[in-house]
Motif scaffolding. Sequence first.
Motif, PDB file in Angstrom:
ATOM      1  N   ALA A   1     -25.001   9.184  38.904  1.00 27.84           N
ATOM      2  CA  ALA A   1     -23.620   9.320  38.429  1.00 27.84           C
ATOM      3  C   ALA A   1     -23.545  10.250  37.229  1.00 27.84           C
ATOM      4  CB  ALA A   1     -23.048   7.951  38.077  1.00 27.84           C
ATOM      5  N   MET A   2     -24.511  10.134  36.322  1.00 29.32           N
ATOM      6  CA  MET A   2     -24.520  10.963  35.125  1.00 29.32           C
ATOM      7  C   MET A   2     -24.599  12.453  35.479  1.00 29.32           C
ATOM      8  SD  MET A   2     -27.052  10.546  31.841  1.00 29.32           S
ATOM      9  CE  MET A   2     -28.519  10.883  32.786  1.00 29.32           C
ATOM     10  N   HIS A   3     -25.234  12.767  36.602  1.00 24.69           N
ATOM     11  CA  HIS A   3     -25.420  14.162  36.981  1.00 24.69           C
ATOM     12  C   HIS A   3     -24.348  14.706  37.926  1.00 24.69           C
ATOM     13  CE1 HIS A   3     -29.384  13.319  35.312  1.00 24.69           C
ATOM     14  NE2 HIS A   3     -29.437  14.612  35.091  1.00 24.69           N
ATOM     15  N   VAL A   4     -23.628  13.843  38.627  1.00 22.20           N
ATOM     16  CA  VAL A   4     -22.664  14.343  39.611  1.00 22.20           C
ATOM     17  C   VAL A   4     -21.211  14.110  39.231  1.00 22.20           C
ATOM     18  CG1 VAL A   4     -24.321  14.110  41.508  1.00 22.20           C
ATOM     19  CG2 VAL A   4     -22.669  12.283  41.102  1.00 22.20           C
ATOM     20  N   LEU A   5     -20.951  13.266  38.235  1.00 25.24           N
ATOM     21  CA  LEU A   5     -19.570  12.979  37.848  1.00 25.24           C
ATOM     22  C   LEU A   5     -19.266  13.551  36.480  1.00 25.24           C
ATOM     23  CD1 LEU A   5     -19.359   9.204  38.896  1.00 25.24           C
ATOM     24  CD2 LEU A   5     -18.542  11.187  40.178  1.00 25.24           C
ATOM     25  N   ASP A   6     -18.064  14.097  36.334  1.00 25.64           N
ATOM     26  CA  ASP A   6     -17.660  14.528  34.997  1.00 25.64           C
ATOM     27  C   ASP A   6     -17.286  13.276  34.195  1.00 25.64           C
ATOM     28  OD1 ASP A   6     -15.018  13.788  35.676  1.00 25.64           O
ATOM     29  OD2 ASP A   6     -14.459  15.841  36.177  1.00 25.64           O
ATOM     30  N   ASP A   7     -16.986  13.447  32.913  1.00 23.13           N
ATOM     31  CA  ASP A   7     -16.736  12.293  32.046  1.00 23.13           C
ATOM     32  C   ASP A   7     -15.594  11.419  32.537  1.00 23.13           C
ATOM     33  OD1 ASP A   7     -18.807  13.022  30.388  1.00 23.13           O
ATOM     34  OD2 ASP A   7     -17.525  14.068  28.949  1.00 23.13           O
ATOM     35  N   GLU A   8     -14.500  12.047  32.967  1.00 17.18           N
ATOM     36  CA  GLU A   8     -13.337  11.280  33.427  1.00 17.18           C
ATOM     37  C   GLU A   8     -13.672  10.484  34.687  1.00 17.18           C
ATOM     38  OE1 GLU A   8      -8.795  11.966  35.061  1.00 17.18           O
ATOM     39  OE2 GLU A   8      -9.756  13.564  33.915  1.00 17.18           O
ATOM     40  N   ALA A   9     -14.332  11.122  35.649  1.00 17.89           N
ATOM     41  CA  ALA A   9     -14.705  10.437  36.890  1.00 17.89           C
ATOM     42  C   ALA A   9     -15.735   9.343  36.618  1.00 17.89           C
ATOM     43  CB  ALA A   9     -15.240  11.437  37.911  1.00 17.89           C
ATOM     44  N   ALA A  10     -16.635   9.580  35.684  1.00 19.95           N
ATOM     45  CA  ALA A  10     -17.645   8.572  35.348  1.00 19.95           C
ATOM     46  C   ALA A  10     -16.998   7.320  34.782  1.00 19.95           C
ATOM     47  CB  ALA A  10     -18.649   9.144  34.353  1.00 19.95           C
ATOM     48  N   GLU A  11     -15.865   7.477  34.116  1.00 19.23           N
ATOM     49  CA  GLU A  11     -15.162   6.339  33.537  1.00 19.23           C
ATOM     50  C   GLU A  11     -14.200   5.689  34.543  1.00 19.23           C
ATOM     51  OE1 GLU A  11     -15.708   4.996  30.515  1.00 19.23           O
ATOM     52  OE2 GLU A  11     -17.342   6.432  30.345  1.00 19.23           O
TER      53      GLU A  11
END
Length: 94
Positions: free
Chosen positions: A30-40
């Motif tokens: 997730a840390m590598h494929v999602l931007d900050d907004e998507a990760a949250e």
Amino acid sequence: AAAGAPPPLRSADLPWPCGEMAELTPDVVAMHVLDDEAAEGGPGRRRALQAELRRWHPDKFVARWGARLCPAEREAILARVTAVSQCLTQLMAG
């Protein structure tokens, strides 16, 4: 390889979403494929995960790249593709 044929794909040639196999966890992927907004949990999360699942799903990967995989690395590459896909599937469920 035949003249004019592309060289076989090796593990080092593939754009893995994260580091070594031992580091493949849903959180690391997730840390590598999602931007900050998507990760949250932002609105783009599901869409981003679906796009990565299309890229890393084992059947789709083999259909697209299987014929070009380096025979000596094929099994290890496919095991890693499966592990990435499983992490992405877990992220979609959670």
